[in-house]
Design an enzyme around this catalytic site. Structure first.
Site, PDB file in Angstrom:
ATOM      1  N   HIS A 319       0.952  -1.187  -0.003  1.00 56.33           N
ATOM      2  CA  HIS A 319      -0.040  -0.099   0.083  1.00 56.33           C
ATOM      3  C   HIS A 319       0.955   1.278   0.070  1.00 56.33           C
ATOM      4  CE1 HIS A 319      -3.675  -2.110   0.356  1.00 56.33           C
ATOM      5  NE2 HIS A 319      -3.409  -2.562   1.487  1.00 56.33           N
ATOM      6  N   CYS A 368      -0.154   2.179  -5.099  1.00 56.72           N
ATOM      7  CA  CYS A 368      -0.920   3.083  -5.502  1.00 56.72           C
ATOM      8  C   CYS A 368      -0.334   4.551  -5.257  1.00 56.72           C
ATOM      9  CB  CYS A 368      -2.391   2.990  -4.915  1.00 56.72           C
ATOM     10  SG  CYS A 368      -3.197   1.388  -5.202  1.00 56.72           S
TER      11      CYS A 368
END
Length: 731
Positions: A319, A368
């Site tokens: 992440h 991301c």
């Protein structure tokens, strides 16, 4: 500067209208638009029909008398009068809400008025990008949005409004150093708003030298000026092969998040990239599932491997997010929501790499890059040095997500799926990544959703395939090899001799730098023993070992899907994770259950095994940088030892450095009466290794430091042929 800015931290659009809001509290511009729409509506959709539907559906509360309707109609005689505005005022006074008005307009199928009450959200379709400019240049920051009705733009520098910055493009005709800073654009209609991403504008002084905030001209001779238009005489040399002093890589993959969705692809991505980079002679440290302090300490250890002319590569899968031009990697223990203080800033790591005067810095970020709406912190970092050796490969564009793809039960990130096909190509790194970007662009699964973004300041033809060339073996190089080798030391395989005559083979394999496989099997059993079972247990609580997934007949049953073909067969396998958390030597117990022919009673024996600190546990990154982790950290025992206590207690094994045992068969130590009884302990560390001692120690270190051999750790310990295919099962 947490919490600062021109508006709320969220960039999503927001409506001023609430369903429970009374009509009289609607903004005046919105009431005017609604009234105008109803006044000029075609037959069947005007204010009279609205009044009629209100009386029939909402009951007596909203039913208007004939006198009130006449009062509304007389508004046409007023200069600024509006029958619809008068009707809405009466309905509001009687408690009509926005929700009720919406339902009434839906009954009339009045789409125009409904759009005013529920305007489409504002969507930023073109985000401003961070720029670097030279003083005097023309610079343009752009922000374009889609929405309804008319959109208005306003630029901010930090938390201050930019004068005349009320168009989609903010243009600096002659940019100056005073214009440098963070910019953001607010887009709003009459009823909703949205903010763009932050963009950073860096401005240098150009050809002049900076002095007192002004540009000072640099004096040039005619000879200097005459050379400006001539081709560079060293241009021919630029086509020659580049060399690296050394090549090191840190690969981090986070999957098992405690407060956020778990991921799958980092497991395979890190493993495959590790194998490919080792083929390119990279020293690779690969780790999974690190907490915030563990990530910071792992980076610190990685920085110790860097030096002048070294190629440094950092890959991260997990992440992440990007705010104000800075990228952040999210540890597995990050809270929900997380902010900059809970994460690692990539640009800060790059700055520390530059201090090492590295020959090439490559960052591959498989995460991301959407904005974190909960984090409005702006990190004010010193400007990066102009080293012309930085390459960023972002798995996705700014503001977008990165995707995983599943094949044969395993997951790959889209980025690595295409990267691994080209990583061994002998091409300039930017050319190689351009090829990956083109391949990703042809993938129908993520076309329009994920695209590789490459940022580079590389001015030389540097490639990951560049050979390593060391003219002199320096103390720094030796220390670098020592530091790396420590993170890849596996315990020697061993043969355990039990009192009943059973011999157990115990071997080890590295899946990652912090994940190890222990495999066991029976290699000898006396004929009078009919049933014989053995298993390992009692692992330290620091480690991640699930008892339900230990002592399995296949590696896959333990959660290891990557080493199946490389491990010996007919064993029991146990997967040990999180070795970076190990605080003491790794000690566990080998239990043996067996039965004699004709005897129903089950007999137990056990031996306690101490294998020291395997793999990355030697770096002690759980303790933090600067405590027990040192570039000149020397923990060298006098030699391998295989000792056994008296019969009253268990056997305790203390393997040392991976030297071949003097009494070993195919790499597996055997019991020998020449070894004294008792327990031998490794030598203590005093952290007093000096460069001269390192130079002198080169001849005693068991690893080769050559570029051909020094980069390949032993992944599995040697396998011994057995004369008995024992019956192993989980007891």
């Amino acid at each position: 500067m947490a919490g600062s800015g021109p508006g709320p931290s969220s960039s999503s659009s927001s409506s001023f209208c609430s369903n429970s809001l009374p009509l009289q509290r609607l903004p005046e511009p919105l009431l005017a638009l609604l009234s105008d729409s109803l006044d000029r509506a075609p037959p069947g959709k005007g204010w009279r029909e609205l009044a009629q539907v209100a009386g029939s559906q909402a009951g007596l509360r909203l039913r208007l008398s004939s006198q009130e309707l006449e009062q509304c109609s007389l508004q046409v005689l007023e200069p600024e009068g509006s029958p619809s505005r008068s009707l809405l005022q009466l309905m509001g006074e009687r408690g009509c809400t926005v929700l009720e008005l919406t339902e009434l307009l839906q009954a009339l199928k009045h789409t125009e008025a409904l759009q005013y009450l529920n305007p489409p959200s504002i969507k930023i379709v073109l985000e401003p990008e961070s720029l670097t400019a030279v003083s005097g240049q023309t610079v343009k920051l752009s922000c374009w949005a889609a929405g309804y009705p008319l959109l208005h733009y306003q630029w901010f520098k930090g938390d201050k409004m930019v004068p005349h910055g009320n168009s989609p493009e903010l243009i600096f005709n002659q940019v100056s150093v005073d214009d440098a800073g963070f910019y953001i654009c607010r887009v709003n209609s009459d009823f909703s708003y949205g903010f763009s991403q932050w963009a950073r504008l860096d401005v240098s002084e150009g050809c002049g030298a900076c002095h007192g905030g002004k540009s000072v001209a640099v004096e040039c001779s005619e000879e200097d000026l005459s050379c400006l238009g001539e081709p560079d005489l060293t241009e021919e040399q630029s086509t020659e092969r580049q060399y690296a002093v050394d090549k090191v890589a840190l690969l981090m993959g986070n999957m098992s998040y405690r407060n956020h969705p778990k991921l799958k692809a980092p497991l395979v991505d890190v493993y495959e990239l590790t194998n490919l980079l080792r083929q390119l002679d990279f020293k690779v440290v690969s780790v999974l599932d690190l907490t915030e302090p563990e990530m910071r300490n792992a980076v610190n250890e990685f920085l110790l491997l860097l030096d002048k002319g070294v190629y440094g590569l950092l890959y991260y899968a997990g992440h992440g997010y990007e705010n104000y031009g800075n990228s952040f990697m999210v540890p597995i223990d990050a809270p929900n929501p997380y902010r900059a203080a809970n994460c690692l800033c990539v640009q800060n790591i790059l700055r520390r790499m530059q201090e090492k005067q590295t020959g090439l810095n490559v960052f591959l970020l498989d995460m991301c890059r959407k904005r974190n709406e909960y984090d409005n912190t702006i990190l004010v970092l010193d400007a990066l040095k102009v080293t012309a050796n930085i390459v960023f490969g972002y798995a996705t564009c700014q503001g977008a997500e990165a995707f995983e793809i599943q094949q044969s039960g395993l997951s790959n990130g889209i980025f690595v799926k295409f990267l691994k096909e080209r990583l061994l190509e002998d091409k300039k790194i930017t050319v190689l990544l351009d090829g990956v970007a083109e391949d990703m662009g042809k993938c129908h699964l993520t076309k329009g959703k994920q695209a590789l973004e490459i940022r580079s300041s590389l001015s030389e033809k540097r490639a990951l395939t560049d050979p390593i060339q060391q003219t002199v073996t320096s103390a720094e190089a030796l220390a670098r090899n020592l530091q790396w080798a420590k993170a890849h030391e596996l315990p020697e395989s061993m043969c355990l001799q039990f009192n009943c005559g059973v011999q157990i083979q115990l071997g080890f394999a590295a899946e990652f730098s912090n994940v190890m496989i222990v495999y066991t099997r029976i290699i000898k059993k006396p004929p009078e023993i009919t049933v014989c079972n053995a298993y390992v247990t009692d692992f330290p609580l620091d480690l991640d070992v699930d008892p339900k997934e230990a002592n399995k007949g296949t590696p896959e049953e333990t959660g290891s899907y990557l080493l199946s073909k490389d491990l010996p067969k007919h064993c029991l396998y146990t997967r040990i994770c999180s070795l970076q958390k190990l605080k003491e030597d790794l000690t566990f117990t080998v239990y043996l259950h067996y039965e004699y022919d004709g005897v129903d009673e089950v007999v137990d024996e056990r031996k306690v095994v101490n294998i020291g600190k395997p793999l990355i546990a030697k770096l002690r990154i759980h303790q933090g940088f600067g405590k027990n982790s040192c570039l000149q950290h020397c923990c060298v025992s006098s030699g391998p030892c295989f000792t056994q206590s008296s019969d009253a207690g268990p056997a305790v094994y203390h393997p040392s450095h991976p030297n071949h045992h003097p009494h070993s068969y195919a790499g597996f130590p055997q019991p020998n009466s020449a070894h004294p009884e008792g327990i031998s302990h490794p030598a203590t560390c005093h952290c007093d290794m000096t460069p001269n001692r390192l130079m002198a120690w080169q001849t005693t270190w068991p690893y080769s430091f050559s570029s051909n051999q020094g980069n390949m750790p032993v992944e599995t310990t040697d396998e011994q042929e057995s004369d008995f295919s024992g019956n192993f099962r989980l007891s």
